[in-house]
Design an enzyme around this catalytic site. Structure first.
Site, mmCIF file in Angstrom:
data_model
loop_
_atom_site.group_PDB
_atom_site.id
_atom_site.type_symbol
_atom_site.label_atom_id
_atom_site.label_comp_id
_atom_site.label_asym_id
_atom_site.label_seq_id
_atom_site.Cartn_x
_atom_site.Cartn_y
_atom_site.Cartn_z
ATOM 1 N N TYR A 1 -36.079 -23.009 -35.997
ATOM 2 C CA TYR A 1 -35.537 -23.858 -34.947
ATOM 3 C C TYR A 1 -36.568 -24.459 -33.997
ATOM 4 C CZ TYR A 1 -31.052 -22.274 -36.610
ATOM 5 O OH TYR A 1 -29.966 -22.017 -37.411
ATOM 6 N N PHE B 1 -23.919 -14.387 -30.711
ATOM 7 C CA PHE B 1 -22.790 -15.254 -31.056
ATOM 8 C C PHE B 1 -23.135 -16.110 -32.259
ATOM 9 C CE2 PHE B 1 -25.226 -17.205 -27.591
ATOM 10 C CZ PHE B 1 -25.570 -18.425 -28.133
#
Length: 412
Positions: free
Chosen positions: A124, A412
């Site tokens: 990322y 999450f």
């Protein structure tokens, strides 16, 4: 390259195919209620899928969250469920997903920051994300974890409770504390439900989750802990159990210390494991032998500044700052250029300027420093920040710092 326009949200009817594809890429078993229907936390209008005929080839989603930044709470896009099928690798699919997400956040003026948990560390950074909070991965022998003399355990009591008793009290404690710790996320009923799910097939040989509350003499709940125990005996019959801590929170030293004393004194337990604990967990400073607690810090929450101006203006700064920052951000070109950044303990400002820069910084380096956990001086040493005006790095690093290290226990 994949066209971002080829991506679209998933429908409720398509959810089982979406979930199976995602879990398959993650190497997880595609069974259970998650596959059958979207969970309560899902926002289908914020998902993206790529279809290859009747097969899902890529998935992603966004949660609407609220993140604690230094001195403020900031809307945050919680990026999740990001997968690309092996059949569609190296076609620009992930780049298209990231570009579509960030462009929509910018154009719709939604969350000024985005965050995610990275399954792999090398993915990322090229999209402007950077590790901004660290998890401690704490371990140690409980028999060596005596407290130093004089630790105040207060006059409150630590009491085991069932799930219902915990759910009635813990959210108030969490809400009171999370606004003081950068990196913390809000938890409404849907998120508490998710956090407290306890399917037997995911316990890995441990007990069901257990709960305790810390209560003052007047009945006020001032702390909580959630944990498990994995029993084990050595060959000679001696106990060698492991305490698996999910979370310990206390409103003040007595509550925090009393909760830990209860946990560390559990019978038949010899080892502590607290994977999601803070890297600078205060527990270390309660111990007579600080070396008893071992930390293997690793990246936790990754952050991306969607809009540099809105993000920098949203947080507060412990020291005054007024600098011109030139941002390098080829993936989100709307952030490129020079910004006048000013801040103080009451708030911040960031707007376009034509003035000469005091600093030149990569967007991901700025994201790493945003929560106060990474110093701009460290990033300068790594070549991620260039100082134009002498002393600018010191001023900026001081302003971006925060007394409390960022910590996010919520995946999450």
């Amino acid at each position: 390259m994949t066209d971002p326009a080829a991506l679209r949200p998933v429908t409720a009817d398509e959810w089982p195919a979406f979930a199976r594809s995602m879990l398959d890429v993650f190497g997880e078993e595609a069974t259970g209620s998650f596959v059958e229907a979207p969970p309560a936390t899902a926002e289908l209008d914020r998902t993206l899928t790529l279809w290859d005929g009747d097969r899902v080839a890529a998935t992603s989603g966004v949660y609407s969250r609220t993140l604690t930044a230094p001195g403020a709470v900031v809307p945050c896009a919680g990026v999740t469920w990001v997968t690309v099928s092996p059949t569609h690798r190296r076609r620009g699919v992930l780049t298209a997903i990231m570009r579509r997400q960030l462009t929509e956040l910018h154009e719709q003026q939604r969350e000024p920051v985005a965050a995610l948990w990275a399954a792999e560390g090398g993915i990322y950074g090229r999209f402007g994300y950077a590790p901004a909070a660290v998890r401690g991965s704490l371990t140690g022998p409980t028999q060596r974890m005596a407290f130093r003399p004089g630790v105040d355990l207060g006059t409150g009591t630590v009491t085991p409770v069932d799930l219902d008793g915990f759910r009635a009290a813990a959210p108030r404690v969490h809400e009171a504390l999370r606004r003081w710790v950068p990196g913390q996320l809000e938890r409404d009923e849907r998120w508490w439900e998710r956090i407290l799910r306890d399917p037997p097939d995911q316990r890995r040989g441990a007990t069901p989750r257990r709960f305790v509350l810390h209560t003052e003499a007047d009945g006020e709940v001032t702390g909580y802990a959630a944990f498990r125990v994995r029993a084990r005996d050595l060959d000679d019959g001696d106990p060698d159990g492991t305490l698996l801590v999910d979370e310990v929170r206390g409103r003040g030293t007595p509550a925090y210390a009393a909760l830990w004393r209860y946990l560390l004194d559990l019978d038949l337990v010899r080892t502590l494991e607290y994977p999601q604990g803070a890297a600078d967990e205060p527990l270390r400073h309660l111990l007579a032998d600080p070396r008893a607690l071992h930390a293997r810090p690793t990246d936790g929450l990754w952050l991306r500044l969607v809009d540099v101006d809105r993000a920098l203006a949203a947080r507060r700064y412990p020291a005054p700052v007024d600098l011109v920052v030139e941002v390098r951000d080829p993936f989100c070109p709307w952030n490129e250029g020079r910004w006048r950044w000013a801040g103080h303990p009451a708030g911040g400002y960031c707007g376009r300027t034509d003035l000469d820069p005091d600093l030149v910084v990569d967007a991901d380096a700025l994201a790493a420093a945003y929560l106060g956990g990474v110093s701009l001086a460290t990033l300068q040493a790594a070549g991620r920040v260039a100082e134009v005006s002498p002393g600018a790095v010191t001023l900026a690093a001081t302003a971006l710092s925060w007394p409390v290290s960022p910590w996010c226990p919520d995946t999450f």
